[in-house]
Design a protein around this motif. Sequence first.
Motif, PDB file in Angstrom:
ATOM      1  N   SER A  36       1.043  -1.911   0.097  1.00 50.83           N
ATOM      2  CA  SER A  36       0.566  -0.181  -0.111  1.00 50.83           C
ATOM      3  C   SER A  36       0.938   1.123   0.021  1.00 50.83           C
ATOM      4  N   MET A  37       0.671   2.185  -1.005  1.00 52.52           N
ATOM      5  CA  MET A  37       1.157   3.591  -0.240  1.00 52.52           C
ATOM      6  C   MET A  37      -0.167   4.527  -1.055  1.00 52.52           C
ATOM      7  N   ARG A  38       0.561   5.814  -0.739  1.00 50.44           N
ATOM      8  CA  ARG A  38      -0.282   7.157  -1.242  1.00 50.44           C
ATOM      9  C   ARG A  38       0.074   7.421  -2.740  1.00 50.44           C
ATOM     10  N   GLY A  39      -0.789   8.000  -3.452  1.00 49.69           N
ATOM     11  CA  GLY A  39      -0.609   9.011  -4.227  1.00 49.69           C
ATOM     12  C   GLY A  39      -0.411   7.568  -5.979  1.00 49.69           C
ATOM     13  N   HIS A  58       8.913 -12.388 -11.258  1.00 50.05           N
ATOM     14  CA  HIS A  58       8.930 -13.591 -10.280  1.00 50.05           C
ATOM     15  C   HIS A  58       7.423 -14.329 -10.070  1.00 50.05           C
ATOM     16  N   LYS A  59       6.684 -14.869 -11.087  1.00 51.34           N
ATOM     17  CA  LYS A  59       5.244 -14.781 -11.064  1.00 51.34           C
ATOM     18  C   LYS A  59       4.471 -15.066  -9.345  1.00 51.34           C
ATOM     19  N   VAL A  60       4.551 -13.584  -8.587  1.00 51.69           N
ATOM     20  CA  VAL A  60       4.230 -13.823  -7.430  1.00 51.69           C
ATOM     21  C   VAL A  60       3.709 -12.831  -6.603  1.00 51.69           C
ATOM     22  N   ASP A  61       2.386 -13.145  -6.556  1.00 45.70           N
ATOM     23  CA  ASP A  61       0.715 -12.234  -5.907  1.00 45.70           C
ATOM     24  C   ASP A  61       1.116 -10.939  -5.104  1.00 45.70           C
ATOM     25  N   LEU A  62       1.834 -10.724  -6.335  1.00 43.47           N
ATOM     26  CA  LEU A  62       1.748  -8.919  -5.008  1.00 43.47           C
ATOM     27  C   LEU A  62       0.905  -7.632  -5.600  1.00 43.47           C
ATOM     28  N   ARG A  63       0.625  -7.547  -5.124  1.00 43.28           N
ATOM     29  CA  ARG A  63      -0.371  -6.410  -5.780  1.00 43.28           C
ATOM     30  C   ARG A  63      -0.494  -5.428  -4.982  1.00 43.28           C
ATOM     31  N   THR A  64      -1.199  -3.898  -5.600  1.00 49.22           N
ATOM     32  CA  THR A  64      -0.476  -2.953  -4.872  1.00 49.22           C
ATOM     33  C   THR A  64      -2.172  -2.269  -4.548  1.00 49.22           C
ATOM     34  N   VAL A  65      -2.299  -1.139  -3.469  1.00 49.22           N
ATOM     35  CA  VAL A  65      -3.800  -0.092  -3.164  1.00 49.22           C
ATOM     36  C   VAL A  65      -3.043   1.063  -2.775  1.00 49.22           C
ATOM     37  N   GLU A  66      -4.151   2.019  -3.168  1.00 51.94           N
ATOM     38  CA  GLU A  66      -3.930   2.948  -2.121  1.00 51.94           C
ATOM     39  C   GLU A  66      -4.154   3.273  -1.367  1.00 51.94           C
ATOM     40  N   LEU A  67      -3.121   3.683  -0.569  1.00 53.30           N
ATOM     41  CA  LEU A  67      -4.082   3.969   0.961  1.00 53.30           C
ATOM     42  C   LEU A  67      -3.139   4.880   1.855  1.00 53.30           C
ATOM     43  N   ASP A  68      -3.582   6.018   2.235  1.00 55.18           N
ATOM     44  CA  ASP A  68      -2.816   7.408   3.036  1.00 55.18           C
ATOM     45  C   ASP A  68      -3.135   6.823   4.541  1.00 55.18           C
ATOM     46  N   VAL A  69      -2.750   6.740   5.556  1.00 59.52           N
ATOM     47  CA  VAL A  69      -2.532   6.389   6.629  1.00 59.52           C
ATOM     48  C   VAL A  69      -2.716   7.532   7.046  1.00 59.52           C
ATOM     49  N   GLN A  72      -8.710   8.471   7.475  1.00 54.43           N
ATOM     50  CA  GLN A  72      -9.349   7.262   8.211  1.00 54.43           C
ATOM     51  C   GLN A  72      -9.995   6.860   6.917  1.00 54.43           C
ATOM     52  N   GLU A  73     -10.802   7.819   6.028  1.00 56.65           N
ATOM     53  CA  GLU A  73     -11.751   6.840   4.729  1.00 56.65           C
ATOM     54  C   GLU A  73     -10.425   6.230   3.936  1.00 56.65           C
ATOM     55  N   SER A  74      -9.541   7.357   4.005  1.00 51.77           N
ATOM     56  CA  SER A  74      -8.475   6.089   2.577  1.00 51.77           C
ATOM     57  C   SER A  74      -7.968   4.574   3.290  1.00 51.77           C
ATOM     58  N   ALA A  75      -7.768   4.612   4.928  1.00 52.18           N
ATOM     59  CA  ALA A  75      -7.796   3.605   5.339  1.00 52.18           C
ATOM     60  C   ALA A  75      -9.017   2.524   4.795  1.00 52.18           C
ATOM     61  N   ASP A  76     -10.118   2.818   5.507  1.00 55.43           N
ATOM     62  CA  ASP A  76     -11.693   2.396   5.729  1.00 55.43           C
ATOM     63  C   ASP A  76     -11.247   1.962   3.520  1.00 55.43           C
ATOM     64  N   ALA A  77     -11.586   2.624   2.744  1.00 56.25           N
ATOM     65  CA  ALA A  77     -11.400   1.923   1.709  1.00 56.25           C
ATOM     66  C   ALA A  77     -11.236   1.124   1.025  1.00 56.25           C
ATOM     67  N   ALA A  78      -9.375   0.814   1.562  1.00 56.48           N
ATOM     68  CA  ALA A  78      -7.715   0.055   0.880  1.00 56.48           C
ATOM     69  C   ALA A  78      -8.546  -1.111   1.801  1.00 56.48           C
ATOM     70  N   ILE A  79      -9.470  -1.277   3.119  1.00 56.16           N
ATOM     71  CA  ILE A  79      -9.735  -2.331   3.713  1.00 56.16           C
ATOM     72  C   ILE A  79     -10.492  -3.160   3.218  1.00 56.16           C
ATOM     73  N   GLN A  80     -11.711  -2.420   3.326  1.00 57.21           N
ATOM     74  CA  GLN A  80     -12.758  -3.085   2.118  1.00 57.21           C
ATOM     75  C   GLN A  80     -12.544  -3.292   0.412  1.00 57.21           C
ATOM     76  N   GLN A  81     -11.631  -2.431  -0.125  1.00 62.04           N
ATOM     77  CA  GLN A  81     -10.803  -3.439  -1.282  1.00 62.04           C
ATOM     78  C   GLN A  81     -10.669  -4.680  -1.332  1.00 62.04           C
ATOM     79  N   ILE A  82      -9.747  -5.083  -0.560  1.00 62.47           N
ATOM     80  CA  ILE A  82      -8.787  -6.066   0.396  1.00 62.47           C
ATOM     81  C   ILE A  82     -10.578  -7.583   0.566  1.00 62.47           C
ATOM     82  N   VAL A  83     -10.613  -6.798   1.243  1.00 65.55           N
ATOM     83  CA  VAL A  83     -11.773  -7.868   2.533  1.00 65.55           C
ATOM     84  C   VAL A  83     -12.797  -8.175   1.285  1.00 65.55           C
ATOM     85  N   ALA A  84     -12.875  -7.432  -0.163  1.00 64.84           N
ATOM     86  CA  ALA A  84     -13.612  -7.578  -1.210  1.00 64.84           C
ATOM     87  C   ALA A  84     -14.047  -8.983  -1.342  1.00 64.84           C
TER      88      ALA A  84
END
Length: 278
Positions: A36-39, A58-69, A72-84
């Motif tokens: 996770s990272m912002r911007g 490397h054929k690995v499951d490495l993903r990115t997600v927008e998250l500005d710590v 709070q809205e960004s943190a919630d959105a990031a978690i919701q995206q992953i939990v979905a």
Amino acid sequence: MNTTTKQVILITGASSGFGALAARTLARAGHIAYASMRGTTGRNAPQVEAVQQYAAEHKVDLRTVELDVASQESADAAIQQIVAELYDINVLSTQRVNRAALPQLRQQGRGLLVWVSSSSARGGTPPYLSPYFAAKAAMDSVAVSYASELTRWGIETSIVVPGAFTKGTNHFVHSGKPADQARADEYHNGPYAGLPEQSLKGLANLEPADADVGEVATAIARIIDTPFGKRPFRIHIDPSQDGAEIVNGVADRVRSEMFRRIGLEDLLHPAVTERSKA
């Protein structure tokens, strides 16, 4: 590195430094790693592309997600995206991300919080880095407090404490600069002239030639692969040995003894909950 149990892991601040190294190491270990990272569509777009390229090569499951710590809205959105997509979230840092994720961890009755602290929170520290030191010391205190508030939910805490690595990260390249340059110049041109360079040189001299910043990421992966209930509360990766391990050892021992004296010894170990057995 191989693992028999794939975990879904969120790493904050993973655009560079320890976070980026940890994300790649955990992905190589067979986990689903979210860097996770912002911007992600702005200044860190090149880092997103680098993550995608690394995952493909490397054929690995490495993903990115927008998250500005800082949001709070960004943190919630990031978690919701992953939990979905997936519900088994294990490794998180920062209070806002924990606030977003802990309801899920409590519901499943098991989880792991890995915090990346700093030896600067308790070890010998040079001048001019007080904002960073203060932030890391505060985060370490939050991590310690969280630990005893989560064990009865079956949630473990491990605190990784890196020492001062002057090579292998972008800490110094990406460090903040004073907004009040005139005031900074008073220090640079006064009796403290040359002190930042002297401090950095001194830190570099303390660092062994074979110091490998990648050991921090490896330690995180090792913690995650350790069986439930046997993970270390704190581990130090400090080649320069600035004294933090000694001070933390005393502080953590005092904490444990205090809990025993007031009848809360069970808070030192994660509980095996009924939900985690299911």
